[in-house]
Design a protein around this motif. Sequence first.
Motif, PDB file in Angstrom:
ATOM      1  N   LEU A  21       0.828  -1.214   0.000  1.00 25.30           N
ATOM      2  CA  LEU A  21       0.000   0.000   0.000  1.00 25.30           C
ATOM      3  C   LEU A  21       0.861   1.263   0.000  1.00 25.30           C
ATOM      4  CD1 LEU A  21      -2.919  -1.033   2.398  1.00 25.30           C
ATOM      5  CD2 LEU A  21      -3.091  -0.550  -0.051  1.00 25.30           C
ATOM      6  N   LYS A  22       1.988   1.201   0.702  1.00 29.19           N
ATOM      7  CA  LYS A  22       2.895   2.364   0.696  1.00 29.19           C
ATOM      8  C   LYS A  22       3.329   2.682  -0.735  1.00 29.19           C
ATOM      9  CE  LYS A  22       5.152   2.610   5.122  1.00 29.19           C
ATOM     10  NZ  LYS A  22       6.301   2.416   5.968  1.00 29.19           N
ATOM     11  N   LYS A  23       3.634   1.614  -1.485  1.00 32.68           N
ATOM     12  CA  LYS A  23       4.102   1.829  -2.874  1.00 32.68           C
ATOM     13  C   LYS A  23       2.977   2.386  -3.739  1.00 32.68           C
ATOM     14  CE  LYS A  23       7.784  -1.543  -2.960  1.00 32.68           C
ATOM     15  NZ  LYS A  23       8.010  -2.976  -3.052  1.00 32.68           N
ATOM     16  N   VAL A  24       1.797   1.787  -3.632  1.00 34.68           N
ATOM     17  CA  VAL A  24       0.671   2.230  -4.461  1.00 34.68           C
ATOM     18  C   VAL A  24       0.317   3.683  -4.112  1.00 34.68           C
ATOM     19  CG1 VAL A  24      -1.740   1.768  -5.092  1.00 34.68           C
ATOM     20  CG2 VAL A  24      -0.199  -0.127  -4.625  1.00 34.68           C
ATOM     21  N   TYR A  25       0.372   3.981  -2.836  1.00 34.95           N
ATOM     22  CA  TYR A  25       0.056   5.335  -2.344  1.00 34.95           C
ATOM     23  C   TYR A  25       1.020   6.368  -2.926  1.00 34.95           C
ATOM     24  CZ  TYR A  25      -0.572   8.983   1.275  1.00 34.95           C
ATOM     25  OH  TYR A  25      -0.802  10.144   1.957  1.00 34.95           O
ATOM     26  N   ALA A  26       2.281   5.988  -3.007  1.00 39.28           N
ATOM     27  CA  ALA A  26       3.291   6.920  -3.524  1.00 39.28           C
ATOM     28  C   ALA A  26       2.994   7.308  -4.976  1.00 39.28           C
ATOM     29  CB  ALA A  26       4.676   6.295  -3.415  1.00 39.28           C
ATOM     30  N   ARG A  27       2.348   6.391  -5.725  1.00 36.76           N
ATOM     31  CA  ARG A  27       2.063   6.680  -7.133  1.00 36.76           C
ATOM     32  C   ARG A  27       0.686   7.310  -7.337  1.00 36.76           C
ATOM     33  NH1 ARG A  27       4.755   1.587  -7.866  1.00 36.76           N
ATOM     34  NH2 ARG A  27       2.772   0.505  -7.750  1.00 36.76           N
ATOM     35  N   SER A  28      -0.137   7.279  -6.305  1.00 38.81           N
ATOM     36  CA  SER A  28      -1.524   7.747  -6.448  1.00 38.81           C
ATOM     37  C   SER A  28      -1.638   9.239  -6.142  1.00 38.81           C
ATOM     38  CB  SER A  28      -2.400   6.951  -5.466  1.00 38.81           C
ATOM     39  OG  SER A  28      -3.676   7.510  -5.394  1.00 38.81           O
ATOM     40  N   THR A  29      -2.706   9.852  -6.677  1.00 41.39           N
ATOM     41  CA  THR A  29      -2.963  11.247  -6.304  1.00 41.39           C
ATOM     42  C   THR A  29      -4.028  11.351  -5.204  1.00 41.39           C
ATOM     43  OG1 THR A  29      -4.603  11.468  -8.054  1.00 41.39           O
ATOM     44  CG2 THR A  29      -2.365  12.168  -8.595  1.00 41.39           C
ATOM     45  N   SER A  30      -4.502  10.196  -4.727  1.00 44.27           N
ATOM     46  CA  SER A  30      -5.530  10.214  -3.667  1.00 44.27           C
ATOM     47  C   SER A  30      -4.940  10.720  -2.360  1.00 44.27           C
ATOM     48  CB  SER A  30      -6.051   8.792  -3.406  1.00 44.27           C
ATOM     49  OG  SER A  30      -6.531   8.193  -4.563  1.00 44.27           O
ATOM     50  N   LYS A  31      -5.803  11.318  -1.556  1.00 47.93           N
ATOM     51  CA  LYS A  31      -5.429  11.652  -0.183  1.00 47.93           C
ATOM     52  C   LYS A  31      -6.175  10.691   0.739  1.00 47.93           C
ATOM     53  CE  LYS A  31      -4.862  16.599  -0.879  1.00 47.93           C
ATOM     54  NZ  LYS A  31      -5.179  17.917  -0.316  1.00 47.93           N
ATOM     55  N   VAL A  32      -5.494  10.242   1.759  1.00 47.58           N
ATOM     56  CA  VAL A  32      -6.104   9.215   2.608  1.00 47.58           C
ATOM     57  C   VAL A  32      -6.143   9.659   4.072  1.00 47.58           C
ATOM     58  CG1 VAL A  32      -5.997   6.802   3.349  1.00 47.58           C
ATOM     59  CG2 VAL A  32      -5.196   7.435   1.061  1.00 47.58           C
ATOM     60  N   TRP A  33      -7.283   9.458   4.696  1.00 50.94           N
ATOM     61  CA  TRP A  33      -7.437   9.659   6.137  1.00 50.94           C
ATOM     62  C   TRP A  33      -7.777   8.306   6.741  1.00 50.94           C
ATOM     63  CZ3 TRP A  33      -8.369  13.247   2.595  1.00 50.94           C
ATOM     64  CH2 TRP A  33      -8.074  14.583   2.882  1.00 50.94           C
ATOM     65  N   VAL A  34      -7.023   7.898   7.737  1.00 53.00           N
ATOM     66  CA  VAL A  34      -7.373   6.656   8.429  1.00 53.00           C
ATOM     67  C   VAL A  34      -8.191   7.041   9.654  1.00 53.00           C
ATOM     68  CG1 VAL A  34      -6.476   4.570   9.502  1.00 53.00           C
ATOM     69  CG2 VAL A  34      -5.262   5.613   7.593  1.00 53.00           C
ATOM     70  N   HIS A  35      -9.216   6.271   9.910  1.00 53.80           N
ATOM     71  CA  HIS A  35     -10.170   6.687  10.930  1.00 53.80           C
ATOM     72  C   HIS A  35      -9.667   6.398  12.351  1.00 53.80           C
ATOM     73  CE1 HIS A  35     -14.441   7.000  12.567  1.00 53.80           C
ATOM     74  NE2 HIS A  35     -14.193   8.147  11.972  1.00 53.80           N
ATOM     75  N   TYR A  36      -8.478   6.933  12.663  1.00 55.67           N
ATOM     76  CA  TYR A  36      -8.037   6.969  14.060  1.00 55.67           C
ATOM     77  C   TYR A  36      -8.501   8.323  14.587  1.00 55.67           C
ATOM     78  CZ  TYR A  36      -5.157   2.813  13.482  1.00 55.67           C
ATOM     79  OH  TYR A  36      -4.726   1.542  13.270  1.00 55.67           O
ATOM     80  N   GLU A  37      -9.767   8.373  14.988  1.00 56.58           N
ATOM     81  CA  GLU A  37     -10.406   9.664  15.214  1.00 56.58           C
ATOM     82  C   GLU A  37      -9.897  10.392  16.460  1.00 56.58           C
ATOM     83  OE1 GLU A  37     -11.845   6.777  15.787  1.00 56.58           O
ATOM     84  OE2 GLU A  37     -12.460   6.999  17.884  1.00 56.58           O
ATOM     85  N   ARG A  38      -9.171   9.646  17.344  1.00 54.06           N
ATOM     86  CA  ARG A  38      -8.709  10.319  18.574  1.00 54.06           C
ATOM     87  C   ARG A  38      -7.763  11.479  18.266  1.00 54.06           C
ATOM     88  NH1 ARG A  38      -9.894   5.287  19.998  1.00 54.06           N
ATOM     89  NH2 ARG A  38     -10.937   4.917  22.003  1.00 54.06           N
ATOM     90  N   ARG A  39      -7.044  11.418  17.169  1.00 58.01           N
ATOM     91  CA  ARG A  39      -6.195  12.545  16.752  1.00 58.01           C
ATOM     92  C   ARG A  39      -6.978  13.843  16.636  1.00 58.01           C
ATOM     93  NH1 ARG A  39      -1.580  11.794  12.677  1.00 58.01           N
ATOM     94  NH2 ARG A  39      -0.717   9.786  13.271  1.00 58.01           N
ATOM     95  N   TYR A  40      -8.285  13.706  16.452  1.00 56.77           N
ATOM     96  CA  TYR A  40      -9.113  14.894  16.251  1.00 56.77           C
ATOM     97  C   TYR A  40      -9.842  15.288  17.524  1.00 56.77           C
ATOM     98  CZ  TYR A  40      -7.878  14.318  11.457  1.00 56.77           C
ATOM     99  OH  TYR A  40      -7.143  14.230  10.313  1.00 56.77           O
ATOM    100  N   ARG A  41      -9.474  14.635  18.646  1.00 54.35           N
ATOM    101  CA  ARG A  41     -10.099  14.980  19.926  1.00 54.35           C
ATOM    102  C   ARG A  41      -9.325  16.140  20.536  1.00 54.35           C
ATOM    103  NH1 ARG A  41     -10.647  11.021  25.155  1.00 54.35           N
ATOM    104  NH2 ARG A  41     -10.962  12.763  26.594  1.00 54.35           N
ATOM    105  N   LYS A  42     -10.093  17.081  21.105  1.00 50.47           N
ATOM    106  CA  LYS A  42      -9.499  18.315  21.614  1.00 50.47           C
ATOM    107  C   LYS A  42      -8.387  18.046  22.629  1.00 50.47           C
ATOM    108  CE  LYS A  42     -11.202  22.351  24.135  1.00 50.47           C
ATOM    109  NZ  LYS A  42     -12.430  22.835  24.777  1.00 50.47           N
ATOM    110  N   ALA A  43      -8.613  17.123  23.567  1.00 47.53           N
ATOM    111  CA  ALA A  43      -7.635  16.899  24.644  1.00 47.53           C
ATOM    112  C   ALA A  43      -6.286  16.453  24.074  1.00 47.53           C
ATOM    113  CB  ALA A  43      -8.170  15.862  25.618  1.00 47.53           C
ATOM    114  N   TYR A  44      -6.291  15.536  23.107  1.00 53.46           N
ATOM    115  CA  TYR A  44      -5.019  15.070  22.536  1.00 53.46           C
ATOM    116  C   TYR A  44      -4.351  16.173  21.716  1.00 53.46           C
ATOM    117  CZ  TYR A  44      -6.495  10.403  23.990  1.00 53.46           C
ATOM    118  OH  TYR A  44      -6.902   9.322  24.738  1.00 53.46           O
ATOM    119  N   ARG A  45      -5.164  16.972  21.045  1.00 52.62           N
ATOM    120  CA  ARG A  45      -4.582  18.051  20.234  1.00 52.62           C
ATOM    121  C   ARG A  45      -3.941  19.107  21.133  1.00 52.62           C
ATOM    122  NH1 ARG A  45      -6.142  16.901  14.977  1.00 52.62           N
ATOM    123  NH2 ARG A  45      -5.539  18.839  13.969  1.00 52.62           N
TER     124      ARG A  45
END
Length: 387
Positions: A126-150
């Motif tokens: 996937l790392k290789k395919v991603y490097a060639r793709s123009t897609s942007k990817v978000w993985v749903h580790y949603e805690r990164r978007y929680r106020k306390a962790y930010r």
Amino acid sequence: MKPINVGIVGIGRIAAALEKDKKRYKPCTHLGSLVALKKEGKPIKLVAACDIREEAFFNIPTEFQSAKKYFSWQEMMNHHDDMDLLVIASDTYTHYEILKKALQRNIPKIVVEKPVCLLPKEAKKLKKVYARSTSKVWVHYERRYRKAYRQLKDILQTSSYTSFRGLLVLPQQNLFRTGKKEGALLHDTTHLLDLCFYLFGDLVRKKQVVSQNACRYFLEFEKASGILETILHKKLFHFELEVLTEKTRYRIGNGFSNQEAVVESPLYENFFSLKEAELFTHENFTQEDNPYLNLYRNVIHENLEQEGWRKTPPTLEKVGGNLSQPSRYKDVPPSRTKLKIWCGMRAKSGFAGFLRLSLAGHGCSGQASLERDSFLDALENVLVLSR
Ligand SMILES: NC(=O)c1ccc[n+]([C@@H]2O[C@H](COP(=O)([O-])OP(=O)(O)OC[C@H]3O[C@@H](n4cnc5c(N)ncnc54)[C@H](O)[C@@H]3O)[C@@H](O)[C@H]2O)c1
């Protein structure tokens, strides 16, 4: 306003059904978040939905019932060149093939559930395919978007000493993958590991100690070292990350965020101890604080703020112009995206020097930090925990 055309694969619990759980804050699912943003006035349209179970289509909220229904994700992709955003919320063992194809088709934006895949060889591919793709990817580790962790991340930018301890207790039976099931480490411990990448930078060293019902990782990151502990339990579910700096111990987990100040000890002369815990940050998980919504706000941000919707290759000007915004830097090599850049100050590499000059040229001053590439972090999770 041009609609944002969304497709989804997998319409189970995290896609929609968990909205029925009365105790959870809302929204707490992909389609729930997209409905909420639509109600805020964002031009979101679900154009296609896919599941292999017919009854799963009943989970689609009424606002999105006009979506075209498919039993095969291949067929759905073939019929929908119009998709601006693909959400992959099917069982983990299906992610690899679906995501690979979506990257190859350059679907502009992809939100994929965690863990991204099951096997190290899949993560590497996937790392290789991603490097060639123009897609942007978000993985749903949603805690990164929680106020306390930010907020904690901001505090750690200026903390000199940091150690951590992550504790995860789970009512699960297997630590490791068995067949198509990912096991507790990939399913849940990757949430803790993702926070470590988010807060502490790259992983430098690791050691794993496994006993019958528990697994401990001794980890050294660039900015901190500590332990991630995963314990299997008959019924308890507990998630917490404890971070100790010179002045404070923070404990943030599911349902709480505390801080304890380092103060003069009431018990011993010339010693310091921890003061009674107090609230670290107020989070009410209404629309403003909700991490699920914040992730999707990040995903659709560009559509609303910038011209056009298809991804154009980011330029250095764009990187410089976006420093205050949460953004993606997938064209920057991952080992370098982690570099914190002090504009006009010392550069750690040739690239940073180049970027520093570019930023100076764009009138940026003061401290700026590039957000890490969360998709590459997520692939790293799989590599670290499967090795
Ligand atoms: N981020 C989080 O906090 C979080 C929480 C729960 C689940 N998850 C992840 O979300 C994913 C789904 O978990 P869930 O709990 O919603 O499971 P679920 O079983 O409730 O839903 C999965 C759905 O995918 C469908 N599906 C399976 N194979 C398919 C295929 N080939 N094509 C189309 N649909 C297919 C199933 O029929 C089912 O409806 C998993 O990867 C899980 O790890 C993440």
